[in-house]
Design a protein around this motif. Structure first.
Motif, PDB file in Angstrom:
ATOM      1  N   HIS A 167      -3.700  14.121  -2.138  1.00  0.00           N
ATOM      2  CA  HIS A 167      -4.055  13.306  -3.308  1.00  0.00           C
ATOM      3  C   HIS A 167      -4.739  12.020  -2.844  1.00  0.00           C
ATOM      4  O   HIS A 167      -4.128  10.945  -2.838  1.00  0.00           O
ATOM      5  CB  HIS A 167      -2.797  13.002  -4.118  1.00  0.00           C
ATOM      6  N   PRO A 168      -6.010  12.115  -2.444  1.00  0.00           N
ATOM      7  CA  PRO A 168      -6.690  10.954  -1.864  1.00  0.00           C
ATOM      8  C   PRO A 168      -6.863   9.780  -2.821  1.00  0.00           C
ATOM      9  O   PRO A 168      -7.154   8.674  -2.359  1.00  0.00           O
ATOM     10  CB  PRO A 168      -8.050  11.522  -1.433  1.00  0.00           C
ATOM     11  N   LEU A 169      -6.665   9.992  -4.111  1.00  0.00           N
ATOM     12  CA  LEU A 169      -6.687   8.857  -5.045  1.00  0.00           C
ATOM     13  C   LEU A 169      -5.583   7.858  -4.720  1.00  0.00           C
ATOM     14  O   LEU A 169      -5.707   6.668  -4.995  1.00  0.00           O
ATOM     15  CB  LEU A 169      -6.504   9.349  -6.482  1.00  0.00           C
ATOM     16  N   ILE A 170      -4.486   8.354  -4.172  1.00  0.00           N
ATOM     17  CA  ILE A 170      -3.352   7.503  -3.824  1.00  0.00           C
ATOM     18  C   ILE A 170      -3.504   7.095  -2.364  1.00  0.00           C
ATOM     19  O   ILE A 170      -3.432   7.920  -1.470  1.00  0.00           O
ATOM     20  CB  ILE A 170      -2.019   8.245  -4.039  1.00  0.00           C
ATOM     21  N   ARG A 171      -3.754   5.825  -2.125  1.00  0.00           N
ATOM     22  CA  ARG A 171      -3.932   5.324  -0.759  1.00  0.00           C
ATOM     23  C   ARG A 171      -2.588   4.843  -0.229  1.00  0.00           C
ATOM     24  O   ARG A 171      -1.842   4.140  -0.935  1.00  0.00           O
ATOM     25  CB  ARG A 171      -4.945   4.172  -0.749  1.00  0.00           C
ATOM     26  N   VAL A 172      -2.298   5.191   1.019  1.00  0.00           N
ATOM     27  CA  VAL A 172      -0.978   4.931   1.583  1.00  0.00           C
ATOM     28  C   VAL A 172      -1.082   3.918   2.716  1.00  0.00           C
ATOM     29  O   VAL A 172      -1.970   3.992   3.561  1.00  0.00           O
ATOM     30  CB  VAL A 172      -0.345   6.235   2.113  1.00  0.00           C
ATOM     31  N   ASN A 173      -0.173   2.959   2.714  1.00  0.00           N
ATOM     32  CA  ASN A 173      -0.052   1.982   3.784  1.00  0.00           C
ATOM     33  C   ASN A 173       1.384   2.036   4.306  1.00  0.00           C
ATOM     34  O   ASN A 173       2.323   1.954   3.509  1.00  0.00           O
ATOM     35  CB  ASN A 173      -0.369   0.577   3.254  1.00  0.00           C
ATOM     36  N   PRO A 174       1.600   2.202   5.611  1.00  0.00           N
ATOM     37  CA  PRO A 174       0.628   2.233   6.706  1.00  0.00           C
ATOM     38  C   PRO A 174       0.024   3.619   6.910  1.00  0.00           C
ATOM     39  O   PRO A 174       0.454   4.597   6.288  1.00  0.00           O
ATOM     40  CB  PRO A 174       1.466   1.819   7.911  1.00  0.00           C
ATOM     41  N   ALA A 175      -0.978   3.678   7.809  1.00  0.00           N
ATOM     42  CA  ALA A 175      -1.653   4.940   8.089  1.00  0.00           C
ATOM     43  C   ALA A 175      -0.705   5.936   8.734  1.00  0.00           C
ATOM     44  O   ALA A 175      -0.827   7.144   8.529  1.00  0.00           O
ATOM     45  CB  ALA A 175      -2.864   4.692   8.993  1.00  0.00           C
ATOM     46  N   THR A 176       0.234   5.443   9.514  1.00  0.00           N
ATOM     47  CA  THR A 176       1.289   6.267  10.112  1.00  0.00           C
ATOM     48  C   THR A 176       2.620   5.597   9.829  1.00  0.00           C
ATOM     49  O   THR A 176       2.774   4.406  10.100  1.00  0.00           O
ATOM     50  CB  THR A 176       1.102   6.386  11.638  1.00  0.00           C
ATOM     51  N   PRO A 177       3.599   6.297   9.254  1.00  0.00           N
ATOM     52  CA  PRO A 177       4.876   5.650   8.922  1.00  0.00           C
ATOM     53  C   PRO A 177       5.541   5.038  10.148  1.00  0.00           C
ATOM     54  O   PRO A 177       5.511   5.610  11.241  1.00  0.00           O
ATOM     55  CB  PRO A 177       5.719   6.795   8.351  1.00  0.00           C
ATOM     56  N   ALA A 178       6.125   3.851   9.943  1.00  0.00           N
ATOM     57  CA  ALA A 178       6.871   3.179  11.005  1.00  0.00           C
ATOM     58  C   ALA A 178       8.345   3.043  10.648  1.00  0.00           C
ATOM     59  O   ALA A 178       9.155   2.690  11.504  1.00  0.00           O
ATOM     60  CB  ALA A 178       6.272   1.802  11.268  1.00  0.00           C
ATOM     61  N   ALA A 179       8.668   3.299   9.402  1.00  0.00           N
ATOM     62  CA  ALA A 179      10.042   3.236   8.901  1.00  0.00           C
ATOM     63  C   ALA A 179      10.081   4.109   7.654  1.00  0.00           C
ATOM     64  O   ALA A 179       9.055   4.651   7.233  1.00  0.00           O
ATOM     65  CB  ALA A 179      10.449   1.800   8.595  1.00  0.00           C
ATOM     66  N   ASN A 180      11.246   4.224   7.037  1.00  0.00           N
ATOM     67  CA  ASN A 180      11.352   5.071   5.852  1.00  0.00           C
ATOM     68  C   ASN A 180      10.979   4.304   4.585  1.00  0.00           C
ATOM     69  O   ASN A 180      11.735   4.247   3.605  1.00  0.00           O
ATOM     70  CB  ASN A 180      12.750   5.686   5.730  1.00  0.00           C
ATOM     71  N   MET A 181       9.785   3.723   4.622  1.00  0.00           N
ATOM     72  CA  MET A 181       9.229   3.067   3.439  1.00  0.00           C
ATOM     73  C   MET A 181       7.721   3.110   3.539  1.00  0.00           C
ATOM     74  O   MET A 181       7.142   3.137   4.629  1.00  0.00           O
ATOM     75  CB  MET A 181       9.710   1.614   3.318  1.00  0.00           C
TER      76      MET A 181
END
Length: 360
Positions: A276-290
């Motif tokens: 779902h590329p409409l939804i942009r995610v930060n960070p690019a790679t998870p560093a914690a469970n958030m």
């Protein structure tokens, strides 16, 4: 204001852990107290609280830790002492520090210490950010992970370099470890390894742990004793800490044991969001469970979509949502806990697809 009744009717809830009612919480606390023969502490003196302080200190690799009624009090007290010890020189903090963003200028208005904003608010520190500060610093405060930018962390190499830099400068290194338990899985290190080289660490007893409130401040025994005296001066000397300690202690080990599972589930969610590329995610790679999820709609539209999905589909995607930097954009924080851990994969993917369609 969240609609608690609407959330309760939803069968698919994404953020956090299942919310207990006060009756459920207090019944569980009462049963645990009965099983473990718990007595109230009196002004912080008692077997339960003292053994829990020792347990947290040992986990973090410090000689001592002390309970504090709030992280807000614990953090400014730690930095106040560090700055006083070094002639009132300033502390360096990231622009997204909780002290700047959420504590209503308490460090200034209550005369705790002076602070400098250092670094780029959209990324974690690297050691070059601190090397560029010409002032003599008394303290350096770093949040691990950094909540306001999606749970990002400095790389392990940069974190180790920051520790060395603080030591070479003679600056007190303090950690805002409100979500340190969560960051351990992302780093693949123990909390003691992460905390090694810090002079003090604050951890929360209610965020990832799920207690009623409260915090711990760890450091040298002398530092912790001085901090405890300042907690008393600031009105933190409540007669019984036992409700907070019980609420944290009774689930502490289970919550810590679940953190790697929460992190793996976050990685699964992050991968599912690629559809779902409409939804942009930060960070690019998870560093914690958030994660932070950035949406191509205004905050008002996001809230309307949230209500529509809850009413029509029984899906609750997020709690609070904020305005984005660009017009007609918004974002929300998603903490991955028991709700997503227990959700079937197909149901998770289906809910994301419904949400993505609503965004178009």
């Amino acid at each position: 204001m969240l609609d608690a009744e609407l959330i309760r009717r939803c069968h698919t809830v994404f953020p956090g852990h299942r919310a207990r009612t006060p009756a459920e919480t207090f019944a569980a606390m009462a049963a645990w107290c009965e099983q473990n023969g718990v007595q109230h502490d009196v002004y912080g003196n008692g077997d339960l609280i003292e053994s829990f302080e020792d347990k947290v200190a040992a986990l973090l690799g410090f000689p001592a830790a002390v309970f504090c009624i709030s992280g807000t009090m614990a953090q400014v007290t730690a930095l106040r002492l560090a700055c006083e010890d070094r002639g009132g020189r300033p502390a360096a903090l990231h622009p997204t520090s909780h002290i700047f963003v959420h504590e209503r200028s308490n460090y200034q208005l209550l005369g705790h210490f002076d602070a400098l904003q250092v670094g780029d608010r959209n990324r974690p520190w690297d050691v070059a950010d601190l090397e560029a500060v010409p002032d003599r610093l008394a303290a350096i405060g770093i949040e691990i992970p950094m909540r306001e930018i999606g749970g990002q962390v400095a790389s392990w190499e940069e974190l180790e370099a920051i520790k060395l830099h603080a030591r070479s400068r003679g600056a007190h290194l303090h950690m805002d470890g409100a979500r340190l338990w969560e960051a351990a899985a992302g780093y693949g290190r123990s909390v003691a390894e992460i905390a090694a080289g810090f002079d003090s660490v604050y951890v929360s007893l209610y965020k990832g742990i799920g207690g009623l409130g409260g915090a711990m401040l760890a450091g040298s025994r002398e530092f912790v004793e001085r901090a405890a005296e300042w907690f008393r001066r600031q009105g933190g000397n409540v007669v019984h800490r036992s409700p907070y300690v019980v609420a944290a202690s009774m689930q502490f080990d289970a919550r810590l044991a679940a953190m790697p599972d929460y992190f793996r589930r976050t990685q699964f969610l992050h991968e599912a969001l690629r559809d779902h590329p409409l939804i942009r995610v930060n960070p690019a790679t998870p560093a914690a469970n958030m994660l932070h999820l950035h949406l191509p709609v205004s905050r008002e539209r996001a809230l309307a979509i949230r209500a529509e999905l809850a009413e029509r589909h029984g899906i609750w995607l997020f709690n609070r949502v904020s305005n984005g930097v660009l017009p007609d954009t918004s974002y929300f924080e998603l903490y991955v806990g028991d709700n997503l851990l227990d959700m079937p994969d197909d149901r998770l993917r289906e809910a994301l697809a419904i949400f993505a369609r609503a965004l178009t």
